[in-house]
Design a protein around this motif. Sequence first.
Motif, short mmCIF file in Angstrom:
data_model
loop_
_atom_site.label_atom_id
_atom_site.label_comp_id
_atom_site.label_asym_id
_atom_site.label_seq_id
_atom_site.Cartn_x
_atom_site.Cartn_y
_atom_site.Cartn_z
N SER A 151 1.75 -1.02 -9.28
CA SER A 151 0.82 -2.11 -9.61
C SER A 151 1.59 -3.31 -10.14
CB SER A 151 -0.20 -1.63 -10.65
OG SER A 151 0.46 -1.24 -11.85
N THR A 152 0.93 -4.47 -10.14
CA THR A 152 1.53 -5.70 -10.65
C THR A 152 1.48 -5.72 -12.17
OG1 THR A 152 -0.58 -6.88 -10.63
CG2 THR A 152 0.70 -6.87 -8.58
N ASN A 153 2.02 -6.79 -12.77
CA ASN A 153 1.97 -6.94 -14.22
C ASN A 153 0.55 -7.05 -14.73
OD1 ASN A 153 4.76 -6.89 -14.31
ND2 ASN A 153 4.95 -9.11 -14.16
N ALA A 154 -0.37 -7.41 -13.83
CA ALA A 154 -1.79 -7.50 -14.21
C ALA A 154 -2.51 -6.18 -14.00
CB ALA A 154 -2.46 -8.60 -13.39
N GLY A 155 -1.79 -5.13 -13.61
CA GLY A 155 -2.40 -3.83 -13.42
C GLY A 155 -3.15 -3.68 -12.12
N VAL A 156 -2.83 -4.49 -11.12
CA VAL A 156 -3.54 -4.48 -9.84
C VAL A 156 -2.63 -3.91 -8.77
CG1 VAL A 156 -4.65 -5.90 -8.07
CG2 VAL A 156 -4.94 -6.46 -10.50
N LEU A 157 -3.15 -2.98 -7.98
CA LEU A 157 -2.39 -2.44 -6.85
C LEU A 157 -2.47 -3.40 -5.68
CD1 LEU A 157 -3.38 1.34 -6.87
CD2 LEU A 157 -1.11 0.38 -7.31
N PRO A 158 -1.34 -3.81 -5.13
CA PRO A 158 -1.38 -4.70 -3.95
C PRO A 158 -1.90 -3.98 -2.73
CG PRO A 158 0.87 -4.02 -4.41
CD PRO A 158 0.04 -3.48 -5.54
N GLY A 159 -2.46 -4.72 -1.80
CA GLY A 159 -2.88 -4.13 -0.54
C GLY A 159 -1.71 -3.45 0.13
N SER A 160 -1.88 -2.19 0.52
CA SER A 160 -0.76 -1.41 1.05
C SER A 160 -1.28 -0.32 1.96
CB SER A 160 0.08 -0.82 -0.09
OG SER A 160 -0.75 -0.22 -1.07
N ARG A 161 -0.39 0.17 2.86
CA ARG A 161 -0.83 1.11 3.87
C ARG A 161 0.37 1.79 4.53
NH1 ARG A 161 -0.01 -3.68 4.53
NH2 ARG A 161 -1.94 -4.15 3.41
N LEU A 162 0.11 2.91 5.18
CA LEU A 162 1.07 3.56 6.07
C LEU A 162 0.48 3.51 7.46
CD1 LEU A 162 3.75 5.26 6.24
CD2 LEU A 162 2.28 7.28 6.21
N ALA A 163 1.27 3.05 8.43
CA ALA A 163 0.78 2.90 9.79
C ALA A 163 1.87 3.32 10.77
CB ALA A 163 0.37 1.46 10.06
N GLU A 164 1.47 3.59 12.00
CA GLU A 164 2.45 3.80 13.05
C GLU A 164 3.15 2.48 13.35
OE1 GLU A 164 0.31 5.41 16.33
OE2 GLU A 164 -0.01 7.36 15.38
N LEU A 165 4.28 2.58 14.03
CA LEU A 165 5.06 1.38 14.33
C LEU A 165 4.27 0.37 15.14
CD1 LEU A 165 7.85 -0.02 14.13
CD2 LEU A 165 8.49 1.21 16.22
N ASN A 166 3.38 0.86 16.00
CA ASN A 166 2.59 -0.05 16.84
C ASN A 166 1.36 -0.59 16.12
OD1 ASN A 166 0.82 2.10 16.82
ND2 ASN A 166 1.08 2.63 18.97
N GLY A 167 1.18 -0.24 14.84
CA GLY A 167 0.08 -0.79 14.05
C GLY A 167 -1.08 0.14 13.85
N ASN A 168 -1.17 1.26 14.56
CA ASN A 168 -2.27 2.19 14.36
C ASN A 168 -2.22 2.75 12.94
OD1 ASN A 168 -3.18 1.88 16.99
ND2 ASN A 168 -1.96 3.60 17.76
N PRO A 169 -3.33 2.66 12.19
CA PRO A 169 -3.30 3.09 10.78
C PRO A 169 -3.18 4.59 10.64
CG PRO A 169 -5.54 2.53 11.43
CD PRO A 169 -4.66 2.14 12.60
N LEU A 170 -2.42 5.02 9.64
CA LEU A 170 -2.31 6.42 9.27
C LEU A 170 -3.00 6.70 7.94
CD1 LEU A 170 1.41 7.14 10.26
CD2 LEU A 170 -0.64 7.88 11.48
N ALA A 171 -2.79 5.82 6.96
CA ALA A 171 -3.40 6.00 5.64
C ALA A 171 -3.43 4.66 4.93
CB ALA A 171 -2.63 7.02 4.82
N GLU A 172 -4.56 4.36 4.30
CA GLU A 172 -4.64 3.17 3.45
C GLU A 172 -4.33 3.59 2.03
OE1 GLU A 172 -7.59 -0.55 3.30
OE2 GLU A 172 -8.51 1.28 2.50
N ILE A 173 -3.35 2.94 1.43
CA ILE A 173 -2.96 3.26 0.06
C ILE A 173 -3.82 2.49 -0.93
CG2 ILE A 173 -1.04 3.22 -1.58
CD1 ILE A 173 0.85 3.44 0.82
N ALA A 174 -3.97 1.19 -0.72
CA ALA A 174 -4.82 0.36 -1.59
C ALA A 174 -5.35 -0.80 -0.79
CB ALA A 174 -4.04 -0.13 -2.81
N LYS A 175 -6.60 -1.18 -1.05
CA LYS A 175 -7.20 -2.32 -0.38
C LYS A 175 -6.66 -3.62 -0.98
CE LYS A 175 -11.61 -0.17 0.91
NZ LYS A 175 -11.44 -0.38 2.36
N ASP A 176 -6.82 -4.72 -0.24
CA ASP A 176 -6.44 -6.03 -0.73
C ASP A 176 -7.27 -6.34 -1.99
OD1 ASP A 176 -5.88 -8.68 -1.22
OD2 ASP A 176 -6.17 -9.35 0.83
N PRO A 177 -6.61 -6.60 -3.15
CA PRO A 177 -7.36 -6.80 -4.39
C PRO A 177 -7.98 -8.17 -4.52
CG PRO A 177 -5.02 -7.04 -4.81
CD PRO A 177 -5.15 -6.65 -3.35
N GLY A 178 -7.68 -9.08 -3.60
CA GLY A 178 -8.19 -10.44 -3.71
C GLY A 178 -7.39 -11.26 -4.70
#
Length: 583
Positions: A151-178
């Motif tokens: 998380s950032t210094n503000a305690g927010v998890l940045p938008g993050s994910r695990l995907a295949e090399l071609n972009g197909n999603p495998l797992a979303e770690i955290a949504k975009d916090p805005g």
Amino acid sequence: MHKDGNDGVPPAHKEDVASAAGPTAGPEGSDAPAGTADHTADHAGGSAPAAGRLKGFKARGTAVRGTVAGLTWAVVIVAAAGSLVAAASMGPQSSGSRTLEAPLAAVPAGSNVGICPGPARLLEGTPVGTDPQFSPESATAKTLVNGAVLSTNAGVLPGSRLAELNGNPLAEIAKDPGSPTAATAPPALLAGVVSERSVDSVSVLSADAAGNQQATAGGVMSYTATDGDLQGLAAAGCQAPSNDLWLVGANTSLGRTAVLNLSNASSTPATVSLDLYGAEGRIQAPGSRGLLVAPGTTRSIVLAGLAPGQPKLSIHARSAGGPVAAVIQQSVLRGLTPGGVDFIVPGAAPATRQVMSGLDIQDPASTKALIAKQGFVDAAAALQIAVPGPADAVVEIKLYSRDGQKALPGGGVVTAKGGSVTEVSLAGVPAGQYTVAASSDVSFAAAARVTRGLKSDGATDFAWSPSSARLGSQHVVAVPRGGERYLVFGAPEGRAKITYTPITADGKVRTAAAADIAGGTTAVIKVPAEVADSAVLGYVVSASGDAAYGTVLLEQDGRADIGAVAVAPGAAGQEQVAVKLGY
């Protein structure tokens, strides 16, 4: 075009992912264009046409959005500087005019992107003049990815994910916090994690910038198999792509197979050229220039097709266009007996000093008896030194154990011939865990080999520990689950303090511990299976004091398995570029 392990990836399924809300729809992949050299092949993660794939990259833009924005701002800054210079040159110049140095200009932070290798694949049916073909490695093989995003210094998890090399999603770690909001009190450090995610191809761990700071993240891919020709343990960190990479430790001699995999996670084609160095000097290899790696694909090159019969081979890969990740799948087969498998990853660029930690050396007497047998000359610990320039390098080598420096058989000073690769045996060193430091007045690249197994009629394994960068602050060090895991830290000169804070599978960052390392020693810390009833899948590592280096050492109880993963450099934070006014 053949069909191999990167084709026909099965649909993604849900896994144990902390702080995640489930995968989102991703683009279809596409087949890569045909190779330009007859011993190479392109691999893509799907079969949609190129237009569909490019459309998919737009949907996957989060992985590169920050980087593109940073480049755009850099262009604007440079253009503005050019306008100022032009305006100044057209106006009248007073006698008291003087040149002003422009301050550093901040460039928006980009995404943190790590490319994780795919499973080891058995190379088969590959005579010279055909594309590589791969078959399943074994019935027991498992390839898993573990990763964490802080998380950032503000305690927010940045938008993050695990995907295949071609972009197909495998797992979303955290949504975009805005848009970030100011915290009323210092928040607790949190982690978004992906735990034990099974993968069948190259994957990408990415985290978006937050608050104009690059996210802090890290991942590791681990491969294990207890049967087949590729049995053993191999692991590699999820690698930041680059345009300049050095890999030391390949072997294309009899019974050894080395396949270089180049992966491009960007939306820009990459054209890669390879410089090859062997024991006898620079190798001129037709087909080693202008290797096209299309966006979202991996290209495999059988190194025996470029440099056959080379027991010591180093590769300098340079990419024009998109940055790439490079990894060599190295395997050994001695007759019908498996000799191990490893992923050789890039180490530090050539310099006058290189440090490698995480060397676990076996009993010297038993090792001496093993390497005396035919075909086992590479079954012992060794240091390889690649000198790219024409001048010879006089290299001083020092070994540091838990209780101080140990003498290297032969005196520890060797001459490495310019433009070639030199191997220094460590077979006579007493058993134990070590850090090795090498220095010279001529720049060189280096890596250290460690081995496991002392029976000629049984399976053995090996691992390469690449030279690594000095530890800084807040490295995310992911570790595979299962087996024996160790954090190995070395301080070649001067005292260093290492803090290591466990990250558990429930997304919590636990209480920190510290190790005070005396100069000229190595510290070994065993990783527990759990902390507070939750599995340990990584650490936040920070160092202070004099220079220190770190590696994760992996072994399997009761088996001749070994792996080594060097601690990768930490997040860059907010980058700055110098703008010079002139013409």
